[in-house]
Design a protein around this motif. Structure first.
Motif, PDB file in Angstrom:
ATOM      1  N   ALA A  68      -4.746  22.526   6.480  1.00 33.82           N
ATOM      2  CA  ALA A  68      -5.071  21.401   5.618  1.00 33.82           C
ATOM      3  C   ALA A  68      -3.836  20.908   4.862  1.00 33.82           C
ATOM      4  O   ALA A  68      -3.613  19.696   4.728  1.00 33.82           O
ATOM      5  CB  ALA A  68      -6.168  21.802   4.627  1.00 33.82           C
ATOM      6  N   ILE A  69      -3.016  21.844   4.390  1.00 34.27           N
ATOM      7  CA  ILE A  69      -1.806  21.454   3.662  1.00 34.27           C
ATOM      8  C   ILE A  69      -0.817  20.762   4.595  1.00 34.27           C
ATOM      9  O   ILE A  69      -0.195  19.757   4.233  1.00 34.27           O
ATOM     10  CB  ILE A  69      -1.165  22.690   3.000  1.00 34.27           C
ATOM     11  CG1 ILE A  69      -2.096  23.242   1.913  1.00 34.27           C
ATOM     12  CG2 ILE A  69       0.181  22.324   2.387  1.00 34.27           C
ATOM     13  CD1 ILE A  69      -1.615  24.550   1.311  1.00 34.27           C
ATOM     14  N   LEU A  90      -1.523  19.079   7.350  1.00 33.99           N
ATOM     15  CA  LEU A  90      -2.051  17.756   7.659  1.00 33.99           C
ATOM     16  C   LEU A  90      -1.855  16.797   6.480  1.00 33.99           C
ATOM     17  O   LEU A  90      -1.532  15.616   6.662  1.00 33.99           O
ATOM     18  CB  LEU A  90      -3.535  17.859   8.022  1.00 33.99           C
ATOM     19  CG  LEU A  90      -3.848  18.564   9.344  1.00 33.99           C
ATOM     20  CD1 LEU A  90      -5.356  18.705   9.523  1.00 33.99           C
ATOM     21  CD2 LEU A  90      -3.240  17.816  10.520  1.00 33.99           C
ATOM     22  N   TRP A  91      -2.065  17.292   5.278  1.00 33.09           N
ATOM     23  CA  TRP A  91      -1.874  16.461   4.096  1.00 33.09           C
ATOM     24  C   TRP A  91      -0.416  16.025   3.964  1.00 33.09           C
ATOM     25  O   TRP A  91      -0.122  14.864   3.659  1.00 33.09           O
ATOM     26  CB  TRP A  91      -2.318  17.238   2.858  1.00 33.09           C
ATOM     27  CG  TRP A  91      -2.078  16.502   1.569  1.00 33.09           C
ATOM     28  CD1 TRP A  91      -2.788  15.450   1.072  1.00 33.09           C
ATOM     29  CD2 TRP A  91      -1.042  16.769   0.615  1.00 33.09           C
ATOM     30  NE1 TRP A  91      -2.259  15.042  -0.136  1.00 33.09           N
ATOM     31  CE2 TRP A  91      -1.186  15.839  -0.434  1.00 33.09           C
ATOM     32  CE3 TRP A  91      -0.010  17.718   0.555  1.00 33.09           C
ATOM     33  CZ2 TRP A  91      -0.342  15.821  -1.537  1.00 33.09           C
ATOM     34  CZ3 TRP A  91       0.842  17.699  -0.543  1.00 33.09           C
ATOM     35  CH2 TRP A  91       0.671  16.756  -1.571  1.00 33.09           C
ATOM     36  N   ARG A  92       0.503  16.971   4.195  1.00 36.71           N
ATOM     37  CA  ARG A  92       1.925  16.628   4.124  1.00 36.71           C
ATOM     38  C   ARG A  92       2.292  15.591   5.172  1.00 36.71           C
ATOM     39  O   ARG A  92       3.058  14.659   4.899  1.00 36.71           O
ATOM     40  CB  ARG A  92       2.766  17.897   4.320  1.00 36.71           C
ATOM     41  CG  ARG A  92       2.721  18.881   3.167  1.00 36.71           C
ATOM     42  CD  ARG A  92       3.687  18.489   2.064  1.00 36.71           C
ATOM     43  NE  ARG A  92       5.032  18.410   2.561  1.00 36.71           N
ATOM     44  CZ  ARG A  92       5.854  19.460   2.690  1.00 36.71           C
ATOM     45  NH1 ARG A  92       5.430  20.674   2.343  1.00 36.71           N
ATOM     46  NH2 ARG A  92       7.082  19.302   3.141  1.00 36.71           N
ATOM     47  N   ARG A 114       0.308  13.387   6.574  1.00 36.25           N
ATOM     48  CA  ARG A 114      -0.318  12.106   6.213  1.00 36.25           C
ATOM     49  C   ARG A 114       0.462  11.424   5.096  1.00 36.25           C
ATOM     50  O   ARG A 114       0.663  10.192   5.125  1.00 36.25           O
ATOM     51  CB  ARG A 114      -1.755  12.338   5.786  1.00 36.25           C
ATOM     52  CG  ARG A 114      -2.522  11.054   5.505  1.00 36.25           C
ATOM     53  CD  ARG A 114      -3.993  11.349   5.282  1.00 36.25           C
ATOM     54  NE  ARG A 114      -4.737  10.111   5.059  1.00 36.25           N
ATOM     55  CZ  ARG A 114      -6.054  10.067   4.869  1.00 36.25           C
ATOM     56  NH1 ARG A 114      -6.747  11.204   4.896  1.00 36.25           N
ATOM     57  NH2 ARG A 114      -6.657   8.912   4.666  1.00 36.25           N
ATOM     58  N   CYS A 115       0.911  12.196   4.108  1.00 39.66           N
ATOM     59  CA  CYS A 115       1.696  11.612   3.020  1.00 39.66           C
ATOM     60  C   CYS A 115       3.020  11.066   3.534  1.00 39.66           C
ATOM     61  O   CYS A 115       3.484  10.001   3.110  1.00 39.66           O
ATOM     62  CB  CYS A 115       1.950  12.660   1.933  1.00 39.66           C
ATOM     63  SG  CYS A 115       0.492  13.107   0.975  1.00 39.66           S
ATOM     64  N   ASP A 154       3.634   9.953   6.536  1.00 43.83           N
ATOM     65  CA  ASP A 154       3.360   8.717   7.285  1.00 43.83           C
ATOM     66  C   ASP A 154       3.097   7.550   6.333  1.00 43.83           C
ATOM     67  O   ASP A 154       3.584   6.438   6.545  1.00 43.83           O
ATOM     68  CB  ASP A 154       2.157   8.923   8.204  1.00 43.83           C
ATOM     69  CG  ASP A 154       2.465   9.870   9.360  1.00 43.83           C
ATOM     70  OD1 ASP A 154       3.664  10.069   9.632  1.00 43.83           O
ATOM     71  OD2 ASP A 154       1.524  10.409   9.956  1.00 43.83           O
ATOM     72  N   TRP A 159       4.689  20.579  13.822  1.00 42.64           N
ATOM     73  CA  TRP A 159       3.308  20.953  13.510  1.00 42.64           C
ATOM     74  C   TRP A 159       3.112  22.460  13.444  1.00 42.64           C
ATOM     75  O   TRP A 159       2.408  22.958  12.588  1.00 42.64           O
ATOM     76  CB  TRP A 159       2.367  20.375  14.566  1.00 42.64           C
ATOM     77  CG  TRP A 159       2.117  18.922  14.386  1.00 42.64           C
ATOM     78  CD1 TRP A 159       2.864  17.886  14.873  1.00 42.64           C
ATOM     79  CD2 TRP A 159       1.065  18.326  13.637  1.00 42.64           C
ATOM     80  NE1 TRP A 159       2.339  16.689  14.483  1.00 42.64           N
ATOM     81  CE2 TRP A 159       1.219  16.917  13.727  1.00 42.64           C
ATOM     82  CE3 TRP A 159      -0.006  18.831  12.911  1.00 42.64           C
ATOM     83  CZ2 TRP A 159       0.350  16.037  13.107  1.00 42.64           C
ATOM     84  CZ3 TRP A 159      -0.871  17.949  12.294  1.00 42.64           C
ATOM     85  CH2 TRP A 159      -0.692  16.561  12.393  1.00 42.64           C
TER      86      TRP A 159
END
Length: 248
Positions: free
Chosen positions: A4-5, A7-9, A11-12, A14, A25
């Protein structure tokens, strides 16, 4: 939690049009994953039979000795006062596990020592990490198949209750996932010897936590062993700090 962390990083990054998360990844490696798995399994089995304080002392003393042995093999030569501190810490550990009415079971103590050696190896492998988050996530992901099998066996043998599940989730998501990221981030700034020494301050905190939160007895043997180990660490750290400016 780690996924989750990550993916959050990503997304931020991007959203802000920044470079992608360092390490891609999935980071880490199979050596780190194997060390992590050995540590986790041996630790989990041993701590069922060993009290909080003695278990932490054995674990982190083994971490120190494993990392110190590797540091010496790689050419790091402790000063005489550092050796004295190490000797005091080792003697206190021997005193803790020497036969008595409150001595931890030998098999459990050996498993805890194995867990400490594996954690020392994991820490040494992690010192070269340039992406602590994705390396931690990658190492845990590589352990997932074995973890699923062990969880299945555990649930089949002893179904957990709601409190146990909540504690397990908190332990994994908070203490492990976030704790490993912090530890991996700190390692590059620590020498091999200093990283080994610093970890030995944890048993005193763990022993106090065992008394306060679990109701364990604070025995004279545990108090003396804790004082000896932490005192030896303090002496070794002081000698290490004096030696490095001179060497620079």
């Amino acid at each position: 939690m780690l996924v989750a962390i990550v993916l959050w990083r990503v997304r931020c990054a991007d959203a802000l049009h920044r470079p992608p998360v360092r390490g891609g990844w999935i980071g880490g490696n199979w050596a780190g994953a194997l060390s992590l798995l050995v540590y986790a399994v041996a630790f989990a089995i041993a701590y069922v039979q060993v009290a909080t304080g003695p278990g932490a002392l054995i674990l982190f003393a083994s971490v120190q000795f494993a990392m110190l042995a590797w540091a010496v093999l790689r050419g790091d030569r402790p000063a005489p006062l550092e050796w004295l501190g190490i000797g005091v810490a080792f003697g206190a550990l021997v005193y803790l596990v020497s036969p008595s009415l409150v001595t931890p079971p030998l098999g459990a103590a050996l498993l805890m020592a194995l867990a400490g050696a594996a954690w020392g190896a994991y820490s040494l492998i992690g010192r070269g990490s340039r992406a602590p988050l994705v390396d931690s996530a990658g190492n845990f992901l590589r352990c997932t198949p074995a973890g699923v099998v062990l969880i299945g066996l555990g649930v089949w043998r002893l179904p957990p209750d709601a409190q146990g599940l909540a504690c397990a989730l908190a332990s994994g998501a908070l203490a492990s996932a976030l704790g490993y990221i912090i530890w991996y981030s700190a390692l590059p700034s620590l020498s091999r010897t200093r990283a080994a020494f610093v970890q030995l301050t944890v048993p005193a905190i763990a022993a106090l936590g065992g008394v306060v939160f679990v109701g364990e007895a604070l025995t004279l043997r545990l108090m003396l062993a804790t004082a000896g180990i932490t005192g030896g660490v303090a002496l070794a750290l002081a000698a290490s700090q004096r030696r490095r400016p001179a060497a620079g």
